[in-house]
Scaffold this motif. Structure first.
Motif, mmCIF file in Angstrom:
data_model
loop_
_atom_site.group_PDB
_atom_site.id
_atom_site.type_symbol
_atom_site.label_atom_id
_atom_site.label_comp_id
_atom_site.label_asym_id
_atom_site.label_seq_id
_atom_site.Cartn_x
_atom_site.Cartn_y
_atom_site.Cartn_z
ATOM 1 N N LEU A 30 0.910 -1.116 0.066
ATOM 2 C CA LEU A 30 0.104 -0.061 0.049
ATOM 3 C C LEU A 30 1.122 1.107 0.130
ATOM 4 C CD1 LEU A 30 -2.886 -1.182 2.541
ATOM 5 C CD2 LEU A 30 -3.000 -0.975 -0.025
ATOM 6 N N ASN A 31 2.129 1.177 0.543
ATOM 7 C CA ASN A 31 2.715 2.531 0.725
ATOM 8 C C ASN A 31 3.431 2.779 -0.911
ATOM 9 O OD1 ASN A 31 2.594 2.908 3.452
ATOM 10 N ND2 ASN A 31 4.312 1.772 3.996
ATOM 11 N N ALA A 32 3.892 1.494 -1.471
ATOM 12 C CA ALA A 32 4.355 1.619 -2.789
ATOM 13 C C ALA A 32 3.338 2.245 -3.551
ATOM 14 C CB ALA A 32 5.032 0.342 -3.110
ATOM 15 N N LYS A 33 1.999 1.689 -3.480
ATOM 16 C CA LYS A 33 1.272 2.299 -4.512
ATOM 17 C C LYS A 33 0.798 3.491 -4.120
ATOM 18 C CE LYS A 33 0.018 -1.175 -7.214
ATOM 19 N NZ LYS A 33 0.240 -1.070 -8.666
ATOM 20 N N ALA A 35 2.926 5.708 -2.933
ATOM 21 C CA ALA A 35 4.113 6.805 -3.611
ATOM 22 C C ALA A 35 3.982 6.644 -5.060
ATOM 23 C CB ALA A 35 5.330 6.111 -3.136
ATOM 24 N N GLY A 36 3.280 6.091 -5.839
ATOM 25 C CA GLY A 36 3.034 5.823 -7.357
ATOM 26 C C GLY A 36 4.060 4.918 -7.819
ATOM 27 N N LEU A 37 4.487 3.805 -7.229
ATOM 28 C CA LEU A 37 5.416 2.839 -7.571
ATOM 29 C C LEU A 37 4.530 1.698 -8.368
ATOM 30 C CD1 LEU A 37 7.935 2.119 -4.738
ATOM 31 C CD2 LEU A 37 8.394 3.414 -7.281
ATOM 32 N N ASN A 38 4.832 1.182 -9.538
ATOM 33 C CA ASN A 38 4.224 0.142 -10.084
ATOM 34 C C ASN A 38 4.714 -1.177 -9.729
ATOM 35 O OD1 ASN A 38 2.609 -1.294 -12.011
ATOM 36 N ND2 ASN A 38 3.611 -0.814 -13.613
ATOM 37 N N ILE A 39 4.237 -1.726 -8.567
ATOM 38 C CA ILE A 39 4.814 -2.925 -7.999
ATOM 39 C C ILE A 39 3.473 -4.120 -7.935
ATOM 40 C CG2 ILE A 39 4.416 -2.261 -5.800
ATOM 41 C CD1 ILE A 39 7.450 -3.922 -5.847
ATOM 42 N N GLU A 40 3.575 -5.040 -8.132
ATOM 43 C CA GLU A 40 2.794 -6.102 -7.846
ATOM 44 C C GLU A 40 2.991 -6.916 -6.484
ATOM 45 O OE1 GLU A 40 2.543 -8.531 -11.290
ATOM 46 O OE2 GLU A 40 2.276 -6.786 -12.697
ATOM 47 N N ASN A 59 11.361 0.697 0.114
ATOM 48 C CA ASN A 59 11.394 2.002 0.829
ATOM 49 C C ASN A 59 12.597 2.782 0.002
ATOM 50 O OD1 ASN A 59 9.630 1.585 2.854
ATOM 51 N ND2 ASN A 59 10.955 0.702 4.315
ATOM 52 N N SER A 60 13.625 2.121 -0.411
ATOM 53 C CA SER A 60 14.779 2.695 -1.440
ATOM 54 C C SER A 60 14.045 3.242 -2.599
ATOM 55 C CB SER A 60 15.767 1.819 -1.589
ATOM 56 O OG SER A 60 16.449 1.427 -0.120
ATOM 57 N N ALA A 61 13.239 2.372 -3.154
ATOM 58 C CA ALA A 61 12.514 3.013 -4.421
ATOM 59 C C ALA A 61 11.536 4.130 -4.368
ATOM 60 C CB ALA A 61 11.977 1.695 -4.994
#
Length: 69
Positions: A30-33, A35-40, A59-61
């Protein structure tokens, strides 16, 4: 007294959900999403299986994404 066949199925589903929650860090996803990261979710699962630290990687990304945009 017989046991209903639905009870072992429910127990199996609960165990499966518990295993998935252990292996897939939902909060990190949820944090990655957000932040706008495209992760599955499968990427996070495979990171955990390969014994890579998904928290450090994601977190680095996120920090890189914030710095460059």
């Amino acid at each position: 007294m017989t046991i209903s066949p639905i009870i072992p199925i429910l127990i199996g589903v609960v165990i499966l959900i518990a295993i998935l929650i252990y292996f897939i860090p939902i909060q990190l996803y949820l944090n990655a999403k957000s932040a706008g990261l495209n992760i599955e979710l499968t990427h996070l699962l495979f990171m955990k299986i390969r014994k890579a630290d998904p928290y450090e990687i994601i977190n680095s990304a996120i920090l890189l994404k914030k710095k460059w945009y």
